[in-house]
Design an enzyme around this catalytic site. Structure first.
Site, PDB file in Angstrom:
ATOM      1  N   PRO A 364     -13.041  26.081 -15.368  1.00  0.00           N
ATOM      2  CA  PRO A 364     -12.155  24.995 -15.817  1.00  0.00           C
ATOM      3  C   PRO A 364     -10.930  25.532 -16.540  1.00  0.00           C
ATOM      4  CG  PRO A 364     -14.141  25.105 -17.162  1.00  0.00           C
ATOM      5  CD  PRO A 364     -14.344  26.065 -16.040  1.00  0.00           C
ATOM      6  N   PRO A 365      -9.904  24.698 -16.742  1.00  0.00           N
ATOM      7  CA  PRO A 365      -8.689  25.156 -17.434  1.00  0.00           C
ATOM      8  C   PRO A 365      -8.995  25.575 -18.875  1.00  0.00           C
ATOM      9  CG  PRO A 365      -8.302  23.064 -16.304  1.00  0.00           C
ATOM     10  CD  PRO A 365      -9.772  23.309 -16.260  1.00  0.00           C
ATOM     11  N   GLY A 366      -8.285  26.600 -19.330  1.00  0.00           N
ATOM     12  CA  GLY A 366      -8.359  26.993 -20.723  1.00  0.00           C
ATOM     13  C   GLY A 366      -9.496  27.919 -21.091  1.00  0.00           C
ATOM     14  N   VAL A 367     -10.268  28.429 -20.115  1.00  0.00           N
ATOM     15  CA  VAL A 367     -11.386  29.320 -20.459  1.00  0.00           C
ATOM     16  C   VAL A 367     -10.958  30.785 -20.489  1.00  0.00           C
ATOM     17  CG1 VAL A 367     -13.153  27.752 -19.596  1.00  0.00           C
ATOM     18  CG2 VAL A 367     -12.165  29.433 -18.050  1.00  0.00           C
ATOM     19  N   GLY A 368      -9.704  31.081 -20.150  1.00  0.00           N
ATOM     20  CA  GLY A 368      -9.200  32.444 -20.288  1.00  0.00           C
ATOM     21  C   GLY A 368      -9.112  33.235 -19.010  1.00  0.00           C
ATOM     22  N   THR A 370      -6.512  33.630 -16.864  1.00  0.00           N
ATOM     23  CA  THR A 370      -5.264  34.399 -16.769  1.00  0.00           C
ATOM     24  C   THR A 370      -5.249  35.551 -17.771  1.00  0.00           C
ATOM     25  OG1 THR A 370      -4.106  32.390 -16.060  1.00  0.00           O
ATOM     26  CG2 THR A 370      -2.754  34.222 -16.809  1.00  0.00           C
ATOM     27  N   SER A 687     -25.495  14.752  -7.022  1.00  0.00           N
ATOM     28  CA  SER A 687     -26.355  15.223  -8.102  1.00  0.00           C
ATOM     29  C   SER A 687     -26.760  14.133  -9.085  1.00  0.00           C
ATOM     30  CB  SER A 687     -25.678  16.366  -8.856  1.00  0.00           C
ATOM     31  OG  SER A 687     -24.510  15.920  -9.491  1.00  0.00           O
ATOM     32  N   LYS A 730     -23.101  22.030 -16.788  1.00  0.00           N
ATOM     33  CA  LYS A 730     -23.752  20.775 -17.192  1.00  0.00           C
ATOM     34  C   LYS A 730     -24.563  20.968 -18.475  1.00  0.00           C
ATOM     35  CE  LYS A 730     -23.981  19.019 -12.453  1.00  0.00           C
ATOM     36  NZ  LYS A 730     -24.839  18.664 -11.321  1.00  0.00           N
TER      37      LYS A 730
END
Length: 793
Positions: A364-368, A370, A687, A730
């Site tokens: 997901p975005p923002g997990v590092g 880059t 799911s 999850k």
């Protein structure tokens, strides 16, 4: 064409004609010419004519862009023609050869719509035997002879035809038909029956044509003079170069460029086939005029080639301890990524080669993702180059433009190598899941060659058009989801998943990385602002409940901006201590509160777990029953797969209803409505099957699920619980919402081993194989045996 009438008498020509409309220019009498007809109506008209007498009338349209013209849209004077031959074309049209005979004038319209049919009167030439006409005839032939001699468009056959025509009127007609005259002017000539006036009119056209040819010849002479002058200047410049060369002086800028590029090429050890192609380009550069556009294109091309790192990279000694220390210093957690990089370095240390690798960081975005790429480059002690392909629609961005285009340049891969000036850099291709496609090409297909170790040893950029080895490049791609990445491209990459962070991990990351970074960015010292542990935990709990750290960092930036502003406006006492109670002052009202999570306080409600591009999430599923006609209604922007899963859940609960004392009329006399809140957010996937079934069972049996439990699992029609994906994300979402018990498919037991201990700690997992086991866990009066506690490593 030879001026002789084909028919012996005007009496034989029909006085009723089918009309072929002419959209270009009129056809004069005495001409033998082909006419191509494509429409079904025109073909039918030709067949009708051939079945009767083979005659057609040719009339010019008043406008050249008309379709299916009526009689009022045509001029009234035209030419009668005899069909000599018909050839059928492969596309259904016909090509007819006609011989035009005589002028006619429309006397009466017999059929107004297409095909137009008219009654005609034939027009004879008048005033064609006078002495003036003979003089005009000679004048016309003389003037046309001059034009034809100076114009290559006039063939020898045309010249012979003019001489052989014995009728003055037909000479004027023939000349008018071959001159470049406006269609309306030609129609005006066609309507003239007075031969003398006709010839006089045509003579004016010839004079205009002669004037045009005179101006054209003048322009041509001027161009020739300029060419001659340029050639003279060229020879003088070449003599000057020879003199300068003898004196040992620099000849010109072009020569110095040539020598510079030549010297660089000699230094680089190209392979034989590449060297031959480059030498050809260098020789072409030496022969070109420096002022020509081709000179600039060729020079830029050769500059690009000599700027690239062609030399093979020697195997460097790798310090694994140093690399491990850099990775640990730059990022908290991310053990799988660090382990993979250290494995790669170990293989390189053993083999002593320089081959690159291709990995894909998914999360997901923002997990590092880059920042991990930059850290890998530091650990490997390599140059780093990053470019994003999000929204890219042109494959030339990857493989370059061909040199035939103005402003052509190499693709991003070659540009990056030229920029870093290293053969083995770390290349990060960001947002690979957001590639587009258009009529200009498919960039994902272009990446297939780039990211294939078997092909990229001879990568051929469209601009360079010579093979270049990019197999030493370490490629790192990033994506939020794998769903939009084409399967062939996905197969070429090794996947490493970066899941979201729990609050305890966010605390460590904030304390070690984000707080010092944000303080430095806002001109504050570390000693001037103090955060308690409770404060750093309250920020993700109340203001940034997300998988990554992006909003957490924004919250810190906002706090530090306010402190910086206060320090400028008024004197404040440092250090400033930020407590959880102070957060509302700096960040405003909390975005999330404990009561924001929907409480499970009535039958038909239950908590499910979902995976999104933003990481894991919890979903509260609601179901109600409304008295009325039997039915099953679904809301909450469910996708097709999720709707099918909901229908399976409903069918299964009806099937087992008798076992749970559900009255048959419950389903027959109620409309069941199943809803998943956050209706503006699209949802899909199988799911949530056991979650929706549990909600329906809770509603049908009028029992509340009191325990704080969440679940995930696909439900089959006969009650089997099937495996799901994204379990780690999850579980992180469940932990974020303080859920202590989770029901999972038994087939996902193996995935628990991959989840870090600090994420699983304190959570009880219930692996299940059937829906009956789920029901037993949810509605048991006493604790059900068999929960799976996470093992300590």
């Amino acid at each position: 064409m030879n001026g002789k009438e084909i028919l012996p008498s005007d009496q034989i020509l029909p006085h009723k004609l089918l009309i072929i409309p002419l959209y270009g220019k009129p056809i004069f009498p005495g001409i033998f010419t082909p006419v191509m007809l494509g429409s079904d109506a025109d073909v039918s008209l030709v067949e009708r004519s051939l079945s009767s007498d083979g005659f057609l009338g040719l009339l010019l349209t008043k406008k050249d862009d008309m379709e299916n013209p009526q009689a009022s849209d045509l001029f009234s004077i035209g030419t009668v023609a005899k069909i000599v031959k018909k050839i059928n074309l492969p596309d259904g049209g016909v090509n007819i050869f006609i011989s035009t005979l005589k002028r006619f004038k429309v006397k009466k319209v017999l059929h107004n719509d297409y095909p137009v049919t008219v009654a005609v009167d034939y027009l004879d030439d008048t005033n064609h035997k006078s002495t003036d006409v003979k003089a005009y005839t000679r004048s016309l032939l003389s003037e046309m002879k001059q034009i034809s001699e100076n114009n290559p468009l006039f063939s020898e056959e045309m010249r012979l035809n003019m001489v052989n025509i014995d009728h003055p009127g037909k000479i004027a007609d023939f000349i008018t038909s071959i001159l470049n005259i406006d269609r309306y002017e030609q129609q005006h000539v066609l309507e003239m029956t007075d031969v003398r006036k006709r010839m006089e009119h045509v003579l004016v056209f010839i004079k205009k044509e002669q004037e045009l040819l005179r101006i054209q010849k003048k322009i041509q002479n001027q161009i020739n003079d300029k060419i001659t002058k340029s050639q003279r200047e060229y020879f003088l410049k070449e003599e000057l170069k020879a003199i300068k060369h003898e004196l040992g002086m620099d000849v010109d800028a072009k020569s110095s460029e040539y020598r510079r590029i030549k010297a660089k090429i000699e230094e680089i050890g190209f392979s034989a086939d590449v060297k031959e192609q480059i030498d050809n380009e260098v020789e072409k550069l030496g022969l070109m005029d420096p002022n020509s556009s081709e000179f600039v294109v060729t020079r830029n091309y050769l500059d690009t080639i000599v700027s690239l790192p062609w030399t093979a990279v020697p195997a460097a000694d790798i310090d694994l301890k140093k690399a491990h220390a850099i990775l640990e210093a730059d990022h908290y957690g991310l053990e799988e990524v660090k382990e993979r990089i250290l494995e790669y370095l170990s293989v390189r240390k053993i083999k002593q080669d320089t081959k690159g690798s291709i990995i894909c960081l998914v999360g997901p975005p923002g997990v590092g993702k880059t920042s991990v790429g930059k850290s890998i480059a530091r650990a490997l002690d390599k140059k780093f180059f990053r470019f994003s392909v999000g929204g890219m629609r042109d494959e030339a961005e990857i493989k370059g433009h061909r040199r035939t285009y103005v402003g052509a340049m190499p693709g991003k891969i070659i540009q990056g190598l030229k920029y870093v000036k290293a053969k083995d850099p770390v290349f990060m291709i960001d947002e690979i899941d957001k590639l587009g496609a258009s009529y200009q090409g498919d960039p994902s297909s272009a990446l297939l060659e780039v990211l294939d170790p078997e092909q990229n040893i001879a990568f051929r950029d469209h601009y360079l058009d010579i093979p270049f080895d990019i197999s030493n490049v370490f490629f790192i791609t990033t994506a939020n989801t794998l769903d939009t990445i084409p399967r062939p491209l996905l197969d070429r990459m090794e996947l490493i998943r970066l899941s979201g962070y729990i609050n305890a991990e966010k605390l460590h990351i904030a304390r070690k990385y984000l707080v010092p970074k944000s303080l430095d960015r806002h001109g504050l010292k570390k000693s001037q602002v103090k955060y308690s542990q409770k404060t750093l935990l309250a920020i993700p709990e109340l203001y940034s409940r997300e998988a990554g750290m992006r909003n957490y960092e924004k919250a810190l930036d906002r706090i530090h901006r306010k402190i910086a502003r206060r320090s400028v406006i008024e004197e404040i006492k440092f250090p400033v201590e930020i407590s959880p109670e102070d957060l509302e002052t700096y960040l405003g009202q909390p975005k999330f509160r404990e009561e924001d999570t929907l409480a499970i306080d009535r039958p038909g409600m239950i908590t499910g777990l979902a995976w999104t591009e933003m990481g894991g999430a919890t979903l509260t599923i609601e179901a109600i029953a409304n008295p009325g006609k039997e039915g099953f209604k679904l809301t909450g922007q469910m996708g097709e797969v999720m709707q099918e899963s909901a229908n399976i859940a409903c069918s299964y609960i009806r099937h087992i209803g008798a076992d749970h004392k559900i009255p048959l009329e419950f389903f027959e006399k109620n409309q069941i409505h199943l809803h998943i809140p956050a209706g503006a957010t699209p949802k899909d996937g199988p799911s949530a099957g056991i979650t929706m079934a549990s909600a329906l069972l809770s509603l049908a049996t009028n029992r509340i699920i009191k325990k704080p439990i969440a679940m995930t699992g696909e439900l089959s029609l006969v009650g089997h619980v099937l495996p799901i994906g994204g379990l780690k994300e999850k579980v992180i979402a469940a932990r974020r919402h303080k859920i202590k018990e989770i029901i999972i498919p038994e087939a996902n037991n193996k995935d628990l081993e991959e989840i870090p201990e600090n994420v699983k700690s304190g959570i009880t997992f219930y692996p299940v194989k059937t829906m009956e086991q789920v029901v037993a866990i949810l509605f048991a009066k006493k604790k059900v045996a068999g929960p799976k506690k996470p093992k300590k490593r």
